[in-house]
Design a protein around this motif. Structure first.
Motif, PDB file in Angstrom:
ATOM      1  N   HIS A 172      13.501 -62.454 -38.249  1.00 31.37           N
ATOM      2  CA  HIS A 172      12.867 -61.139 -38.161  1.00 31.37           C
ATOM      3  C   HIS A 172      11.354 -61.293 -38.152  1.00 31.37           C
ATOM      4  O   HIS A 172      10.787 -62.079 -38.925  1.00 31.37           O
ATOM      5  N   THR A 176      10.203 -56.584 -35.006  1.00 34.42           N
ATOM      6  CA  THR A 176      11.644 -56.338 -34.914  1.00 34.42           C
ATOM      7  C   THR A 176      12.145 -55.553 -36.121  1.00 34.42           C
ATOM      8  O   THR A 176      13.039 -54.723 -35.998  1.00 34.42           O
ATOM      9  N   PHE A 177      11.528 -55.809 -37.285  1.00 36.46           N
ATOM     10  CA  PHE A 177      12.016 -55.093 -38.472  1.00 36.46           C
ATOM     11  C   PHE A 177      11.579 -53.638 -38.470  1.00 36.46           C
ATOM     12  O   PHE A 177      12.291 -52.781 -39.007  1.00 36.46           O
TER      13      PHE A 177
END
Length: 266
Positions: A172, A176-177
């Motif tokens: 991650h 993306t998180f």
């Protein structure tokens, strides 16, 4: 496929089923329809099992054979990634999981800690529940929390077995998180509408969000802090910075969910 053929010869009766991408709830239901064993183990598609995973889950169910007992195993990063400082924070104090809250305990609240990435339970009870709700949760986020709330109403208890371990092989980044958190925020509103007596906080965020929007959004503060988080993620563990940045994304998702008609949930 070669993988299934190779592993079947080593492990015995192993079958691999492929489904169209319809989210984790639909995928787990597809697996459930194709099993006949009394105990079902759900894992994340990006997790790798420790060698003793099945043994530890089975031991819990042998010691507690009643339908009302489920088992939660632990999830930690695959060290071969390796985890970045941001990923370390996600696991230890961040919103990835909350295993630290149940460390040293034998039993956990299934409505709070029903993590579908390492969860086993009796097939009879999950079938009685009707499986996962793929209609209201067609994408990632809260589909396992919904199951946990419904299982609690059936009187199911959750045994925590940290030795039943899987390794999360998913790198991650902050970027993306943030996408993940926005999806979870929207799904949390669905969860609150389906379980209004259990989950109320997201619906109360509307007023807080409006205040925070007036205070922060006209200023470059959010952009500055998010940009700094991109720089810091591979260098430092900065809990307050990461909590603020990921929290904003979650709140954006809540607003996405609040704009969705209530009739979608039922």
């Amino acid at each position: 496929p070669p993988f299934a053929d190779r592993e079947s010869s080593r492990l015995g009766d192993l079958s691999l089923y492929r489904t169209a991408h319809q989210g984790p709830a639909a995928a787990r239901n597809a697996g459930l329809r194709n099993v006949s064993a009394d105990i079902v183990l759900f894992l994340g598609g990006d997790t790798l099992p420790a060698t003793t995973l099945l043994e530890r889950h089975r031991a819990i169910h042998v010691s507690a054979p009643e339908d009302q007992v489920a088992c939660l195993g632990s999830v930690t990063w695959d060290t071969r990634l390796p985890p970045t400082p941001f990923m370390v924070w996600l696991e230890h104090g961040g919103p990835q999981n909350a295993y630290g809250e149940i460390a040293g305990t034998r039993w956990a609240d299934i409505a709070t800690y029903c993590y579908g990435s390492n969860l086993s339970l009796k097939r009879a009870v999950i079938e009685r529940l009707g499986g996962f709700d793929a209609t209201n949760f067609p994408s990632y986020g809260c589909e396992d929390a919904d199951v946990g709330l419904r299982l609690k109403r059936l009187g199911v208890r959750l045994r925590y077995e940290p030795a039943a371990k899987v390794f999360h092989a998913h790198r991650h980044t902050v970027e993306t998180f943030l996408t993940r958190q926005r999806s979870v925020g929207a799904s949390t509103v669905i969860l609150a509408r389906l379980h209004p007596d259990s989950i109320e906080a997201p619906l109360a965020l509307r007023r807080w969000y409006r205040v925070s929007r007036r205070l922060l959004y006209p200023l470059p503060l959010r952009w500055i802090l998010t940009s700094f988080a991109y720089v810091a993620e591979t260098r430092w563990i900065l809990p307050r910075l990461y909590a603020n940045v990921t929290g904003w994304a979650f709140t954006d998702g809540v607003q996405d969910g609040l704009r969705t008609p209530k009739e979608c949930c039922g």
